[in-house]
Design a protein around this motif. Structure first.
Motif, PDB file in Angstrom:
ATOM      1  N   VAL A 188      -2.992   4.196 -49.739  1.00 47.80           N
ATOM      2  CA  VAL A 188      -2.515   2.967 -49.080  1.00 47.80           C
ATOM      3  C   VAL A 188      -3.637   1.939 -48.953  1.00 47.80           C
ATOM      4  O   VAL A 188      -3.414   0.742 -49.128  1.00 47.80           O
ATOM      5  N   CYS A 189      -4.834   2.426 -48.636  1.00 53.92           N
ATOM      6  CA  CYS A 189      -5.970   1.524 -48.403  1.00 53.92           C
ATOM      7  C   CYS A 189      -6.747   1.229 -49.692  1.00 53.92           C
ATOM      8  O   CYS A 189      -7.663   0.401 -49.673  1.00 53.92           O
ATOM      9  N   GLY A 190      -6.402   1.922 -50.769  1.00 57.36           N
ATOM     10  CA  GLY A 190      -7.142   1.769 -52.020  1.00 57.36           C
ATOM     11  C   GLY A 190      -6.293   1.172 -53.124  1.00 57.36           C
ATOM     12  O   GLY A 190      -5.985  -0.024 -53.101  1.00 57.36           O
ATOM     13  N   PRO A 191      -5.857   2.001 -54.084  1.00 57.17           N
ATOM     14  CA  PRO A 191      -5.135   1.463 -55.249  1.00 57.17           C
ATOM     15  C   PRO A 191      -3.824   0.763 -54.895  1.00 57.17           C
ATOM     16  O   PRO A 191      -3.472  -0.238 -55.519  1.00 57.17           O
ATOM     17  N   MET A 192      -3.100   1.266 -53.885  1.00 56.91           N
ATOM     18  CA  MET A 192      -1.833   0.626 -53.533  1.00 56.91           C
ATOM     19  C   MET A 192      -2.078  -0.765 -52.941  1.00 56.91           C
ATOM     20  O   MET A 192      -1.393  -1.740 -53.287  1.00 56.91           O
ATOM     21  N   LEU A 193      -3.078  -0.858 -52.083  1.00 55.97           N
ATOM     22  CA  LEU A 193      -3.435  -2.164 -51.516  1.00 55.97           C
ATOM     23  C   LEU A 193      -3.864  -3.134 -52.614  1.00 55.97           C
ATOM     24  O   LEU A 193      -3.458  -4.305 -52.621  1.00 55.97           O
ATOM     25  N   ALA A 194      -4.663  -2.648 -53.542  1.00 54.73           N
ATOM     26  CA  ALA A 194      -5.135  -3.525 -54.626  1.00 54.73           C
ATOM     27  C   ALA A 194      -3.973  -4.066 -55.439  1.00 54.73           C
ATOM     28  O   ALA A 194      -3.966  -5.237 -55.849  1.00 54.73           O
ATOM     29  N   ALA A 200       1.333 -10.423 -51.271  1.00 48.28           N
ATOM     30  CA  ALA A 200       1.665 -10.388 -49.847  1.00 48.28           C
ATOM     31  C   ALA A 200       0.799 -11.350 -49.048  1.00 48.28           C
ATOM     32  O   ALA A 200      -0.286 -11.743 -49.483  1.00 48.28           O
ATOM     33  N   ARG A 201       1.290 -11.717 -47.873  1.00 50.82           N
ATOM     34  CA  ARG A 201       0.497 -12.478 -46.909  1.00 50.82           C
ATOM     35  C   ARG A 201       0.034 -11.579 -45.773  1.00 50.82           C
ATOM     36  O   ARG A 201      -1.000 -11.817 -45.158  1.00 50.82           O
ATOM     37  N   VAL A 220      -5.964   1.061 -41.893  1.00 50.04           N
ATOM     38  CA  VAL A 220      -5.048   0.319 -42.769  1.00 50.04           C
ATOM     39  C   VAL A 220      -5.223  -1.188 -42.554  1.00 50.04           C
ATOM     40  O   VAL A 220      -5.324  -1.958 -43.521  1.00 50.04           O
ATOM     41  N   LEU A 221      -5.263  -1.598 -41.295  1.00 50.18           N
ATOM     42  CA  LEU A 221      -5.363  -3.037 -41.002  1.00 50.18           C
ATOM     43  C   LEU A 221      -6.723  -3.596 -41.441  1.00 50.18           C
ATOM     44  O   LEU A 221      -6.805  -4.726 -41.928  1.00 50.18           O
ATOM     45  N   ALA A 222      -7.776  -2.794 -41.277  1.00 53.52           N
ATOM     46  CA  ALA A 222      -9.109  -3.249 -41.692  1.00 53.52           C
ATOM     47  C   ALA A 222      -9.170  -3.408 -43.208  1.00 53.52           C
ATOM     48  O   ALA A 222      -9.722  -4.386 -43.728  1.00 53.52           O
ATOM     49  N   ALA A 223      -8.575  -2.456 -43.919  1.00 51.06           N
ATOM     50  CA  ALA A 223      -8.561  -2.558 -45.387  1.00 51.06           C
ATOM     51  C   ALA A 223      -7.759  -3.785 -45.810  1.00 51.06           C
ATOM     52  O   ALA A 223      -8.147  -4.513 -46.731  1.00 51.06           O
ATOM     53  N   GLY A 224      -6.641  -4.006 -45.138  1.00 50.17           N
ATOM     54  CA  GLY A 224      -5.825  -5.176 -45.450  1.00 50.17           C
ATOM     55  C   GLY A 224      -6.572  -6.466 -45.210  1.00 50.17           C
ATOM     56  O   GLY A 224      -6.529  -7.397 -46.029  1.00 50.17           O
ATOM     57  N   ARG A 225      -7.266  -6.512 -44.110  1.00 51.67           N
ATOM     58  CA  ARG A 225      -8.034  -7.713 -43.789  1.00 51.67           C
ATOM     59  C   ARG A 225      -9.080  -7.995 -44.864  1.00 51.67           C
ATOM     60  O   ARG A 225      -9.265  -9.134 -45.286  1.00 51.67           O
ATOM     61  N   ALA A 227      -8.826  -7.330 -47.836  1.00 49.09           N
ATOM     62  CA  ALA A 227      -8.120  -7.789 -49.039  1.00 49.09           C
ATOM     63  C   ALA A 227      -7.405  -9.118 -48.798  1.00 49.09           C
ATOM     64  O   ALA A 227      -6.626  -9.558 -49.643  1.00 49.09           O
ATOM     65  N   GLY A 228      -7.647  -9.730 -47.637  1.00 52.58           N
ATOM     66  CA  GLY A 228      -7.102 -11.064 -47.373  1.00 52.58           C
ATOM     67  C   GLY A 228      -5.749 -11.074 -46.690  1.00 52.58           C
ATOM     68  O   GLY A 228      -5.100 -12.120 -46.610  1.00 52.58           O
TER      69      GLY A 228
END
Ligand SMILES: [Zn+2]
Length: 403
Positions: A188-194, A200-201, A220-225, A227-228
């Motif tokens: 979730v925090c790696g390849p899927m997020l990429a 997504a916003r 999860v939220l930190a990885a998302g952040r 990634a923008g």
């Protein structure tokens, strides 16, 4: 009020004879309404609002004969990319079986198996259903794919119908990772997020027993952040838990559900800009206690109302239904409920161009076949939305014809 905006616009429309015009342009965007009002739409935006007797001329005139006009609803929480349905699960639950987050996996299986065309058709049907009920902005989450390609395609499809797209790979741990939840979190925090971030916003996480814990949700939220993506959280729906605190610490736009809160949770919501988004359709659909909206309002928390439209816990796309529940079951005033469904939803999406009808706002508005916003709760279940304008364009229903 009273300023001109785009006076030279050749396509201005005057809507007059408005019995009650809800503008939400009070101090700091508070609820506000005018009687015997008019407004001018110009260039897709609100050009003027005020007393009908003082309205400026426009190229076209619509007289709504005493009916109410409100900002379009901003539904800041919906799960619309899915296949299948779960009416049998609902019926069983109503017969006494409690809801479990694992029910999501039924929809995951159906969604993975569905071709794009099926997902797209379902999504468009629901989006049209929302628009017809006055929702002019909605958020849409992934979360029923839970593989890299299935999450990414969910977001690509969602982006076809709304700019408010949310990556929810952290909805539940899918069965193939049941023995390795840490491995799923890495995905979730790696390849899927990429794969998902470009489409997504927002990023969201279901922080709940049976889904993701505090440390996992924060990761999860930190990885998302990084990634923008800005944060939103499914928090404190099924019982007390860390979701609201995770949302506050992550600087999330919104903590959604907020059904089971400690005093510290209420303090966290009151002392940060996190909006508490209440989803009474879920409590209705799961026969759970409703969130204590009065406690939150009394503490100074900003509230939004949203549908949580999804095939499991809350299969309604109707903001008027949620307003009626909020008023009847959560003791919100009719004004508070309408504000939360419009301006509150806009804040939960960090949007200042929608949710109000101040001069310069996007001309997203709805006409009720009723003289007051209160009818949304006073006449529950009755289709009162008679016309919908989006960015100044009539997109659903029809206004009364001018004789
Ligand atoms: Zn949800």
């Amino acid at each position: 009020m009273g300023q001109a905006w785009g006076v030279a616009d050749p396509d201005s429309t005057l809507i007059t004879g408005i019995g009650e015009l809800v503008t939400n342009d009070g101090e700091n965007g508070a609820y506000a309404a005018l009687t015997d009002a008019a407004l001018v739409i110009s260039g897709g935006r609100i050009g003027w609002t005020g007393r009908a007797a003082r309205a400026p001329a426009a190229d076209a005139v619509v007289d709504v004969a005493g009916r109410a006009v409100l900002p379009g609803f901003a539904d800041s929480h919906a799960h619309l990319v899915f296949a299948g349905e779960r009416s049998a699960e609902f019926a069983a639950r109503m017969a006494g079986r409690p809801y479990r987050a694992g029910g999501i996996l039924v929809t995951v299986e159906a969604t993975r198996a569905a071709p794009d065309a099926v997902l797209r058709a379902n999504l468009r049907r629901l989006a049209a259903e929302m628009l017809g009920q006055g929702t002019t902005t909605f958020e849409c989450k992934s979360g029923y794919g839970l593989t890299v390609p299935d999450e990414a395609r969910g977001l690509v499809l969602a982006a076809e119908v709304t700019p408010e797209v949310t990556y929810l790979g952290a909805h539940v741990v899918p069965p193939e990772f049941a023995a390795d939840p840490a491995g799923y979190l890495d995905l979730v925090c790696g390849p899927m997020l990429a794969a998902c971030a470009p489409h997504a916003r927002w990023i969201d996480v279901f922080c709940e027993d049976g889904a993701f814990g505090a440390d996992e949700a924060a990761a999860v939220l930190a990885a998302g952040r990084a990634a923008g993506l800005a944060a939103r959280v499914h928090a404190n729906q099924l019982g007390p838990g860390p979701g609201v605190q995770v949302a506050a610490q992550a600087g999330a736009a919104s903590a959604d559900h907020c059904t089971f809160l400690t005093d510290a949770d209420v303090d966290a919501l009151a002392s940060t800009p996190v909006v508490a988004t209440l989803l009474p359709g879920a409590e209705f659909g799961c026969r759970q206690p409703f969130p204590d909206a009065r406690r939150l309002l009394d503490a100074g928390v900003t509230l939004a109302l949203a549908t949580d439209c999804n095939p499991g816990s809350s299969f309604t796309s109707s903001m008027p239904f949620c307003i009626a529940l909020a008023v009847r079951e959560m003791r919100m005033t009719t004004e508070e409920a309408v504000w939360a469904a419009t301006a509150g939803g806009a804040r939960a999406l960090r949007r200042d161009d929608i949710g109000h009808l101040g001069v310069g706002a996007r001309a997203d508005l709805i006409l009720l076949d009723a003289p007051s916003h209160a009818y949304l709760a006073y006449r529950p279940g009755v289709p009162l939305i008679t016309a919908v304008w989006q960015a100044g364009r009539l997109v659903a229903g029809s206004p009364p014809s001018v004789p």
